[in-house]
Motif scaffolding. Structure first.
Motif, PDB file in Angstrom:
ATOM      1  N   ARG A  75     -10.946  -1.761  -1.700  1.00 50.95           N
ATOM      2  CA  ARG A  75     -11.395  -0.740  -2.636  1.00 50.95           C
ATOM      3  C   ARG A  75     -12.034   0.462  -1.946  1.00 50.95           C
ATOM      4  O   ARG A  75     -12.060   1.557  -2.502  1.00 50.95           O
ATOM      5  CB  ARG A  75     -12.384  -1.348  -3.642  1.00 50.95           C
ATOM      6  CG  ARG A  75     -11.772  -2.420  -4.526  1.00 50.95           C
ATOM      7  CD  ARG A  75     -12.795  -2.949  -5.519  1.00 50.95           C
ATOM      8  NE  ARG A  75     -13.129  -1.958  -6.535  1.00 50.95           N
ATOM      9  CZ  ARG A  75     -12.469  -1.813  -7.684  1.00 50.95           C
ATOM     10  NH1 ARG A  75     -11.443  -2.597  -7.964  1.00 50.95           N
ATOM     11  NH2 ARG A  75     -12.847  -0.895  -8.556  1.00 50.95           N
ATOM     12  N   PHE A 105      -6.449   2.870  -1.703  1.00 54.03           N
ATOM     13  CA  PHE A 105      -6.813   2.363  -3.029  1.00 54.03           C
ATOM     14  C   PHE A 105      -7.153   3.517  -3.962  1.00 54.03           C
ATOM     15  O   PHE A 105      -6.791   3.505  -5.147  1.00 54.03           O
ATOM     16  CB  PHE A 105      -7.985   1.398  -2.930  1.00 54.03           C
ATOM     17  CG  PHE A 105      -8.405   0.816  -4.255  1.00 54.03           C
ATOM     18  CD1 PHE A 105      -7.819  -0.344  -4.724  1.00 54.03           C
ATOM     19  CD2 PHE A 105      -9.361   1.441  -5.050  1.00 54.03           C
ATOM     20  CE1 PHE A 105      -8.176  -0.872  -5.954  1.00 54.03           C
ATOM     21  CE2 PHE A 105      -9.734   0.930  -6.275  1.00 54.03           C
ATOM     22  CZ  PHE A 105      -9.133  -0.235  -6.739  1.00 54.03           C
ATOM     23  N   ASN A 135      -5.247   3.782  -7.430  1.00 53.43           N
ATOM     24  CA  ASN A 135      -6.083   3.618  -8.618  1.00 53.43           C
ATOM     25  C   ASN A 135      -6.101   4.902  -9.441  1.00 53.43           C
ATOM     26  O   ASN A 135      -6.038   4.858 -10.678  1.00 53.43           O
ATOM     27  CB  ASN A 135      -7.494   3.226  -8.197  1.00 53.43           C
ATOM     28  CG  ASN A 135      -8.395   2.925  -9.372  1.00 53.43           C
ATOM     29  OD1 ASN A 135      -8.012   2.188 -10.272  1.00 53.43           O
ATOM     30  ND2 ASN A 135      -9.595   3.492  -9.362  1.00 53.43           N
ATOM     31  N   SER A 176       0.846  -1.187   0.000  1.00 51.74           N
ATOM     32  CA  SER A 176       0.000   0.000   0.000  1.00 51.74           C
ATOM     33  C   SER A 176       0.885   1.242   0.000  1.00 51.74           C
ATOM     34  O   SER A 176       2.112   1.160  -0.053  1.00 51.74           O
ATOM     35  CB  SER A 176      -0.919  -0.003   1.224  1.00 51.74           C
ATOM     36  OG  SER A 176      -1.796   1.102   1.194  1.00 51.74           O
TER      37      SER A 176
END
Length: 300
Positions: free
Chosen positions: A285, A290, A294, A195
């Motif tokens: 998500r 995220f 993304n 992450s």
């Protein structure tokens, strides 16, 4: 991948803070047939088979401290619904077609309204559990202002829910032929799950300085051009995640081995391939981490 909506947009509930001091209104709202309760237990609440929070009529609510979460407008009922949380044990065994889950477990599946309600309820429940006594005199405290204050029964002092600011940042390297992002893994995570970097803001520190300090402490990289992106409540137990991007001035990694045990630079192609073949797993998500990753992948 598709671009996710920013986590800060996941509310859907009018907190109606102006009503918290109106004890008469709160009593009337609690007794109203349309009002509902979410039972919260250590950050867990019941969700049904469709991934929706179980909202119990107030008449069926268990005993426990009550917190007013706000008002939800139910379009099919053409009315405003008062929503409360009650801190109590989730029934064991749980009712058929339900399960107990935390926001981390179920956040991806909840509606915006349910995500906001559970984040609010879990934050309040965990703060109340840790602040049963006055930090000034040690006397007991009681719930006030619809659960958004604890009041000392002895000296009358009021104490408010604690929120711990934390920065979370996507660091990018623009110097090479292809832009890269930096991801890391703490020691508590299994290999292959990575992450963005993150850390708590210290007393007397600006958010931007916290980003610079945390990145250098964790992986030895110097950064600048720190830019705010979004925020997300993270009630585990009381954080507010403040998301940033930052540009790397240096790229050699010196992992501290304590907060981060593994870190790597990824181009977009490398990251996409690692996700596709299953060798790398991203955060859930519903997380702001995220959202950062993304968004970077889609900004090529």
């Amino acid at each position: 991948m598709t671009r996710e909506p920013p986590p800060l947009a996941r509310t859907g509930v009018d907190r109606a803070a102006h009503l918290r001091a109106d004890d008469a209104w709160l009593r009337e709202a609690w007794e109203h047939l349309s009002s509902r309760v979410i039972v919260v237990d250590g950050g867990r609440a019941l969700v049904d088979a469709n991934g929706a929070l179980v909202r119990t009529p107030t008449a069926d609510a268990p005993a426990g401290e009550r917190y007013f979460l706000g008002i939800v407008e139910e379009s099919d009922a053409a009315q405003h619904i008062g929503v409360f949380a009650v801190a109590a044990k989730v029934p064991e065994p749980v009712p058929p077609e339900t399960r107990a889950a935390t926001l981390r477990d179920i956040g991806d599946q909840l509606s915006d309204a349910d995500a906001g309600l559970l984040a609010h309820a879990a934050s309040l429940e965990q703060w109340h559990a840790r602040h049963t006594h006055c930090p000034l005199c040690g006397a007991a405290t009681i719930v006030a202002m619809g659960g958004h204050v604890r009041r000392c029964v002895d000296d009358g002092s009021e104490h408010h829910p604690r929120t711990d600011p934390a920065v979370i940042m996507l660091v990018t390297d623009d110097a090479g032929p292809e832009q890269r992002c930096l991801l890391g893994r703490p020691p508590t995570w299994a290999a292959g799950r990575m992450s963005t970097l993150a850390g708590y803001v210290e007393a007397g520190e600006t958010l931007e300085h916290a980003v610079v300090r945390e990145v250098f402490e964790e992986v030895g990289v110097r950064v600048d051009d720190v830019r705010y992106v979004a925020s997300q409540p993270w009630p585990f137990p009381s954080s507010l995640m403040l998301a940033f991007t930052a540009r790397a001035l240096t790229t050699e990694l010196d992992v501290d081995g304590v907060e981060i045990t593994e870190a790597h630079w990824f181009t977009r192609d490398e990251l996409t391939a690692a996700i596709a073949d299953g060798s790398l797993k991203l955060p859930m998500r519903a997380s702001v981490a995220f959202y950062l990753i993304n968004g970077w992948l889609l900004d090529a």
